[in-house]
Enzyme design. Structure first.
Site, PDB file in Angstrom:
ATOM      1  N   ASP A 161      77.553  44.850  68.127  1.00 15.25           N
ATOM      2  CA  ASP A 161      78.506  45.213  67.075  1.00 15.25           C
ATOM      3  C   ASP A 161      78.611  46.733  66.906  1.00 15.25           C
ATOM      4  O   ASP A 161      77.927  47.505  67.600  1.00 15.25           O
ATOM      5  CB  ASP A 161      78.041  44.535  65.763  1.00 15.25           C
ATOM      6  CG  ASP A 161      79.198  44.078  64.890  1.00 15.25           C
ATOM      7  OD1 ASP A 161      80.303  44.636  65.014  1.00 15.25           O
ATOM      8  OD2 ASP A 161      78.983  43.177  64.051  1.00 15.25           O
ATOM      9  N   ASP A 204      87.906  41.395  62.076  1.00 16.36           N
ATOM     10  CA  ASP A 204      87.393  40.016  62.037  1.00 16.36           C
ATOM     11  C   ASP A 204      88.470  39.000  61.663  1.00 16.36           C
ATOM     12  O   ASP A 204      89.235  39.184  60.709  1.00 16.36           O
ATOM     13  CB  ASP A 204      86.276  39.896  60.994  1.00 16.36           C
ATOM     14  CG  ASP A 204      85.013  40.630  61.411  1.00 16.36           C
ATOM     15  OD1 ASP A 204      85.042  41.352  62.429  1.00 16.36           O
ATOM     16  OD2 ASP A 204      84.003  40.493  60.706  1.00 16.36           O
TER      17      ASP A 204
HETATM   18  C1  GLA Z   1      81.063  42.253  62.119  1.00 14.92           C
HETATM   19  C2  GLA Z   1      81.564  41.460  63.322  1.00 14.92           C
HETATM   20  C3  GLA Z   1      81.504  39.989  62.992  1.00 14.92           C
HETATM   21  C4  GLA Z   1      80.087  39.585  62.643  1.00 14.92           C
HETATM   22  C5  GLA Z   1      79.559  40.439  61.499  1.00 14.92           C
HETATM   23  C6  GLA Z   1      78.082  40.228  61.272  1.00 14.92           C
HETATM   24  O1  GLA Z   1      81.916  42.135  61.032  1.00 14.92           O
HETATM   25  O2  GLA Z   1      82.860  41.849  63.661  1.00 14.92           O
HETATM   26  O3  GLA Z   1      81.989  39.214  64.083  1.00 14.92           O
HETATM   27  O4  GLA Z   1      79.275  39.735  63.788  1.00 14.92           O
HETATM   28  O5  GLA Z   1      79.757  41.821  61.758  1.00 14.92           O
HETATM   29  O6  GLA Z   1      77.562  41.055  60.293  1.00 14.92           O
END
Ligand code: GLA
Length: 407
Positions: free
Chosen positions: A157, A212
């Protein structure tokens, strides 16, 4: 004696050659993995931070075998954020012992015993998005730990990375994984900010293209999360960057999480198949409805996603509230998906000749419609006539007509 010297010299030269070959491209080319879009399950969309523990993950692996998902092609069981709580003095990552009392290695072993592969999550910055320790400065150590645990997939990430350069940061972890010596799919989760499709082909096997996904049709939350239709609209134009071993990732599936109707969930899955997107289920696959299971395991839809040509589909037409997406397939076949973006039903009367007027650019050479193609309804696997005839179909609101054209 002379003969022995010659043999010795030949052996030495061939030894050097083999050695050089082995290390040719060291830390430059990731191992050949993900030749078709990866398929699996990830904990985040449903379980988020608090919901995960080793029992859940083991039950998910059991379910994947028992409910037909494994047979349908799902392979990776990936734990997202929140499995880690700190670091030892020597830097070793500490696993949350309350949630994973037997440790990650035992859990990976359990997943492997089911004939599945195991994945984990970290972050290129100092901390993960949930404030757990990130891998910044510990890349090589963490990669060795993952390899020792038997990890097959790393999602990496991009939180808490102030002033870091994305390409450089992800390249460090790629090299660390490579040197750890265990093949691992490397999933870049940088949300598309530095256009990873322009630099990540040799760095990772897939890269997130957007923020997301949210469990809704077209919502938008204040921090930037988006419903799947809004994520979809950001994929068109990225198709030239995807191919075997390197995929655009429009994020994990929301099918079966409650925010979409069955029709919308099927449309979401259809479009992810059209996009050659990684198919990472994001629901509680231990308890899903028959409708959800039928969507996630439909063999015809999955075959289109997994087609070996590895082409990402793209939008070729837009009329009224209808999108028409096309994905070229191997053996001169094509997948076509009509999406009704509107709430209201739509009477589709599609003359295939319409494709002739579409601007034929590099990305779109057209379907050779002078030849006649048979049409198969993907979801039902039923014949629907051919491309010499007008295609008549009543589309419900937010529904798709997903078809395959073949000779
Ligand atoms: C980010 C990523 C998500 C998930 C969260 C976890 O937002 O884009 O897909 O992995 O972190 O904290």
């Amino acid at each position: 004696m002379k003969k022995q010297i010659v043999i010795f010299t030949l052996l030495l030269i061939s030894g050097i050659f083999v050695y050089a070959q082995k290390f040719e491209g060291l830390a430059e080319t990731p191992p050949k993995l993900a030749e078709t879009p990866p398929m699996g399950w990830n904990s985040w969309n449903y379980f988020e931070c608090d919901g995960i523990n080793e029992n859940v993950i083991m039950e998910i692996a059991d379910a994947m075998v028992e409910n037909g998902m494994k047979d349908a092609g799902y392979e990776y069981v990936v734990i997202d954020d929140c499995w880690q709580v700190g670091r030892e003095n020597d830097g070793t990552i500490i696993v949350d012992k309350e949630k994973f009392p037997n440790g990650i290695k035992a859990l990976a072993g359990y997943v492997h015993s089911k004939g599945l592969k195991f994945g984990i999550y970290s972050d290129a910055g100092t901390a993960t998005c949930q404030g757990r320790p990130g891998s910044r400065g510990y890349e090589f150590q963490d990669a060795r730990t993952y390899a020792e645990w038997g990890v097959d997939y790393l999602k990496y990430d991009w939180c808490n990375t102030t002033n870091q350069n994305a390409q450089a940061s992800y390249t460090i972890m790629r090299d660390a994984l490579y040197q750890a010596g265990r093949p691992m799919v490397f999933s870049i989760c940088e949300w598309g900010e530095s256009k990873p499709w322009t630099w990540a082909q040799d760095v990772g096997h897939l890269w997130r293209t957007t923020t997301d996904i949210q469990d809704c049709w077209d919502c938008e939350v204040n921090w930037g999360g988006l419903g799947w239709i809004k994520i979809l609209d950001k994929q068109d134009g990225l198709e030239e960057y995807a191919g075997p071993g390197h995929w655009n990732d429009p994020d994990m599936l929301e099918v079966g999480n409650g925010g979409l109707t069955t029709i919308e969930g099927r449309a979401h899955f259809s479009l992810w198949c059209m996009l050659a997107a990684p198919l990472m289920a994001g629901n509680d696959i231990r308890n899903m409805t028959d409708e959800t299971k039928a969507i996630l395991t439909n063999p015809q839809a999955i075959a289109i996603n997994q087609d070996e040509l590895g082409k990402q589909g793209f939008r070729v037409l837009k009329f009224d509230n209808i999108d028409v997406w096309v994905k070229p397939l191997s053996n001169n076949e094509f997948a076509v998906c009509f999406l009704n973006r509107c709430d209201e039903p739509y009477e589709l009367n599609f003359d295939w000749g319409k494709f002739y007027v579409v601007d034929k650019t590099e990305r779109w050479k057209g379907i050779p419609l002078n030849e006649n193609f048979n049409i198969t309804h993907v979801w039902d696997n039923k014949a629907m006539g051919n491309t010499k005839e007008v295609l008549n179909h009543k589309l419900k609101g937010h529904d798709v007509l997903f078809v395959k054209l073949s000779k």
